[in-house]
Design an enzyme around this catalytic site. Sequence first.
Site, mmCIF file in Angstrom:
data_model
loop_
_atom_site.group_PDB
_atom_site.id
_atom_site.type_symbol
_atom_site.label_atom_id
_atom_site.label_comp_id
_atom_site.label_asym_id
_atom_site.label_seq_id
_atom_site.Cartn_x
_atom_site.Cartn_y
_atom_site.Cartn_z
ATOM 1 N N GLY A 8 0.807 -1.264 0.010
ATOM 2 C CA GLY A 8 0.029 -0.110 0.105
ATOM 3 C C GLY A 8 0.922 1.107 0.287
ATOM 4 O O GLY A 8 0.376 2.422 0.473
ATOM 5 N N ILE A 9 2.021 1.260 -0.551
ATOM 6 C CA ILE A 9 3.210 2.191 -0.469
ATOM 7 C C ILE A 9 2.344 3.663 -1.094
ATOM 8 O O ILE A 9 3.051 4.631 -0.802
ATOM 9 C CB ILE A 9 4.535 1.826 -1.177
ATOM 10 C CG1 ILE A 9 5.571 2.972 -1.164
ATOM 11 C CG2 ILE A 9 4.188 1.556 -2.560
ATOM 12 C CD1 ILE A 9 5.978 3.036 0.189
ATOM 13 N N THR A 10 1.508 3.556 -2.103
ATOM 14 C CA THR A 10 1.294 4.538 -2.811
ATOM 15 C C THR A 10 -0.035 5.143 -2.114
ATOM 16 O O THR A 10 -0.396 6.368 -2.636
ATOM 17 C CB THR A 10 0.577 4.145 -4.381
ATOM 18 O OG1 THR A 10 -0.434 3.251 -4.187
ATOM 19 C CG2 THR A 10 1.631 3.757 -5.192
ATOM 20 N N ASP A 56 1.700 -8.806 -5.339
ATOM 21 C CA ASP A 56 0.278 -8.646 -5.335
ATOM 22 C C ASP A 56 -0.325 -9.335 -4.080
ATOM 23 O O ASP A 56 -0.037 -10.502 -4.195
ATOM 24 C CB ASP A 56 -0.307 -8.835 -6.751
ATOM 25 C CG ASP A 56 -1.831 -8.630 -6.800
ATOM 26 O OD1 ASP A 56 -2.299 -8.594 -5.704
ATOM 27 O OD2 ASP A 56 -2.077 -8.398 -7.936
ATOM 28 N N LEU A 57 -1.127 -8.658 -3.387
ATOM 29 C CA LEU A 57 -1.774 -9.392 -2.059
ATOM 30 C C LEU A 57 -2.490 -10.541 -2.655
ATOM 31 O O LEU A 57 -3.147 -11.362 -1.810
ATOM 32 C CB LEU A 57 -2.426 -8.423 -1.071
ATOM 33 C CG LEU A 57 -1.706 -7.466 -0.287
ATOM 34 C CD1 LEU A 57 -2.269 -6.389 0.274
ATOM 35 C CD2 LEU A 57 -0.852 -8.341 0.722
ATOM 36 N N LEU A 78 -0.224 -2.283 4.490
ATOM 37 C CA LEU A 78 -1.253 -1.166 4.561
ATOM 38 C C LEU A 78 -2.126 -1.432 3.195
ATOM 39 O O LEU A 78 -2.988 -0.745 3.098
ATOM 40 C CB LEU A 78 -0.483 0.161 4.609
ATOM 41 C CG LEU A 78 0.414 0.380 5.539
ATOM 42 C CD1 LEU A 78 1.135 1.532 5.584
ATOM 43 C CD2 LEU A 78 -0.011 0.031 6.951
ATOM 44 N N SER A 82 -9.628 -0.101 0.395
ATOM 45 C CA SER A 82 -9.932 0.641 1.611
ATOM 46 C C SER A 82 -11.024 1.458 1.696
ATOM 47 O O SER A 82 -11.381 2.090 2.789
ATOM 48 C CB SER A 82 -8.474 1.439 1.918
ATOM 49 O OG SER A 82 -8.514 2.354 1.043
ATOM 50 N N SER A 126 -8.794 -1.650 11.453
ATOM 51 C CA SER A 126 -9.638 -0.413 11.314
ATOM 52 C C SER A 126 -10.661 -0.353 12.065
ATOM 53 O O SER A 126 -11.280 -1.174 12.684
ATOM 54 C CB SER A 126 -10.175 -0.553 9.743
ATOM 55 O OG SER A 126 -11.310 0.338 9.678
ATOM 56 N N GLU A 128 -13.550 0.501 11.546
ATOM 57 C CA GLU A 128 -14.793 0.008 10.866
ATOM 58 C C GLU A 128 -15.106 -1.468 11.423
ATOM 59 O O GLU A 128 -16.197 -1.755 11.366
ATOM 60 C CB GLU A 128 -14.723 -0.084 9.151
ATOM 61 C CG GLU A 128 -14.629 1.394 8.579
ATOM 62 C CD GLU A 128 -15.982 2.000 8.770
ATOM 63 O OE1 GLU A 128 -17.079 1.305 8.496
ATOM 64 O OE2 GLU A 128 -15.792 3.349 8.974
ATOM 65 N N TYR A 150 -15.882 -4.213 3.701
ATOM 66 C CA TYR A 150 -14.646 -3.882 3.970
ATOM 67 C C TYR A 150 -14.586 -4.057 5.392
ATOM 68 O O TYR A 150 -13.474 -4.598 5.851
ATOM 69 C CB TYR A 150 -14.708 -2.130 3.639
ATOM 70 C CG TYR A 150 -13.226 -1.597 4.660
ATOM 71 C CD1 TYR A 150 -12.128 -1.733 3.800
ATOM 72 C CD2 TYR A 150 -13.489 -0.865 5.792
ATOM 73 C CE1 TYR A 150 -10.980 -1.148 4.516
ATOM 74 C CE2 TYR A 150 -12.358 -0.468 6.248
ATOM 75 C CZ TYR A 150 -11.110 -0.537 5.713
ATOM 76 O OH TYR A 150 -10.028 -0.125 6.385
ATOM 77 N N LYS A 154 -11.776 -6.683 7.186
ATOM 78 C CA LYS A 154 -10.846 -6.263 8.168
ATOM 79 C C LYS A 154 -10.812 -7.235 9.480
ATOM 80 O O LYS A 154 -9.767 -7.109 10.026
ATOM 81 C CB LYS A 154 -10.899 -4.801 8.534
ATOM 82 C CG LYS A 154 -10.364 -3.763 7.594
ATOM 83 C CD LYS A 154 -8.805 -3.845 7.449
ATOM 84 C CE LYS A 154 -8.377 -2.876 6.520
ATOM 85 N NZ LYS A 154 -6.749 -2.691 6.353
HETATM 86 P P1 GDP Z 1 -15.264 5.606 6.445
HETATM 87 O O1 GDP Z 1 -15.474 6.042 7.795
HETATM 88 O O2 GDP Z 1 -13.939 4.877 6.305
HETATM 89 O O3 GDP Z 1 -16.511 5.143 5.709
HETATM 90 O O4 GDP Z 1 -14.669 6.945 5.792
HETATM 91 P P2 GDP Z 1 -15.499 8.107 4.732
HETATM 92 O O5 GDP Z 1 -14.718 9.361 4.708
HETATM 93 O O6 GDP Z 1 -15.561 7.481 3.318
HETATM 94 O O7 GDP Z 1 -16.829 8.266 5.308
HETATM 95 C C1 GDP Z 1 -17.165 8.936 6.702
HETATM 96 C C2 GDP Z 1 -18.380 9.049 6.629
HETATM 97 O O8 GDP Z 1 -19.154 10.140 5.856
HETATM 98 C C3 GDP Z 1 -19.332 8.047 6.290
HETATM 99 O O9 GDP Z 1 -20.287 7.681 7.478
HETATM 100 C C4 GDP Z 1 -20.080 8.189 5.107
HETATM 101 O O10 GDP Z 1 -21.469 7.786 4.986
HETATM 102 C C5 GDP Z 1 -20.357 9.681 5.142
HETATM 103 N N1 GDP Z 1 -20.304 10.498 3.935
HETATM 104 C C6 GDP Z 1 -21.294 11.368 3.617
HETATM 105 N N2 GDP Z 1 -21.438 11.610 2.592
HETATM 106 C C7 GDP Z 1 -20.124 11.323 2.006
HETATM 107 C C8 GDP Z 1 -19.826 11.438 0.835
HETATM 108 O O11 GDP Z 1 -20.100 12.055 -0.214
HETATM 109 N N3 GDP Z 1 -18.464 10.674 0.659
HETATM 110 C C9 GDP Z 1 -18.045 9.866 1.502
HETATM 111 N N4 GDP Z 1 -16.840 9.050 1.257
HETATM 112 N N5 GDP Z 1 -18.419 9.854 2.633
HETATM 113 C C10 GDP Z 1 -19.695 10.289 2.957
#
Ligand code: GDP
Length: 329
Positions: A8-10, A56-57, A78, A82, A126, A128, A150, A154
């Site tokens: 995940g270096i990039t 490749d993973l 990493l 994601s 994570s 998550e 995801y 994880k």
């Molecule tokens: P996550 O926590 O890994 O899912 O990180 P994200 O940055 O993708 O999303 C964080 C939160 O923002 C989540 O609860 C999404 O549902 C909410 N969210 C609301 N609007 C958006 C959007 O337009 N893009 C993304 N990526 N998330 C959104």
Amino acid sequence: MPSALITGITGQDGQYLAEFLHSMDYDVYGMIKGQQNPRAEIIKTEMPYVELVSGDLQDLSSLIAVLEYTQPDEVYNLGAISFVALSFKQAELTANVTGLGVLRMLEAIKLVGGADNPIRFYQASSSEMFGKVRETPQNEDTPFYPRSPYGTAKVFGHHTTVNYRESYGLYACSGILFNHESPRRGIEFVTRKVTNAVARIKLGMQHELVLGDLSPKRDWGYAGDYVKAMWAMLQQDEPQDFVIATGRTHSVETMVELAFKAVGIDNWRDYIRQDERFMRPAEVDLLVGDCSKAKEILGWEPEVDFEQLIAMMVENDMALESAKAGRQP
Ligand code: GDP
């Protein structure tokens, strides 16, 4: 000199970690997948000290070859699919890369490493995994309840890491990192999407910002701080798992408001439109971490707070977008 291999270096974390390890005199190897990976160019230009190796993973034999060639003291896994929203659309790919990829790397370490050649392993777990949270704040003992492909992948990676540590005595740690952001965050994640849009709106290059659910709350920290915790986990006498978080949580709405205010826009609601497209089949409503264990054992603490983080990201996007428009920020 110690050496480290980063998958995940990039990505955002790969770049911060490579810089940090280089500053500590490591030989740094970065694993790149595919032919002519366009993101490899960023690393070649900005971090010429990173040696890129092809692997490749999804391909165990490539991981064995990478470990045999690089002979790392430490492996930081990493690499992953994601982005939660993408994981709903490509669930099988996510399970394969984000989940089974961990198992493949641990198998490769078991085969190539050994008593004479110990390889320490860091798994990027994570917050998550906590998903529909069972308690607040979340710590290392909080049960998991993932809410996305995801998250489930994880959880598999996390348990597999613990299992290889307990079964084979590998030095393997799982860092349960809460959301962490920076100017290098991918534009698909909500913080960067917002800070970039705010800059473009301020500069008159964009007129609305289309988002999903504004109510979810996240514990957002700075990626540059978090990679230091990854390293610290691999320097202990015994391998253990740690939660890395700030202990503060904010809604997406608060983050949006703060970003607009950073450029002096108070009527920010006028620019927001909500669309189903950005809503998820299942949402994670609230994340907030308790990192007392990391504070006590690793001596780790976040240095950049939420307000500083958003200001830093808005400032960076103002500079980037102004340059595109050929103007002074
Ligand atoms: P996550 O926590 O890994 O899912 O990180 P994200 O940055 O993708 O999303 C964080 C939160 O923002 C989540 O609860 C999404 O549902 C909410 N969210 C609301 N609007 C958006 C959007 O337009 N893009 C993304 N990526 N998330 C959104």
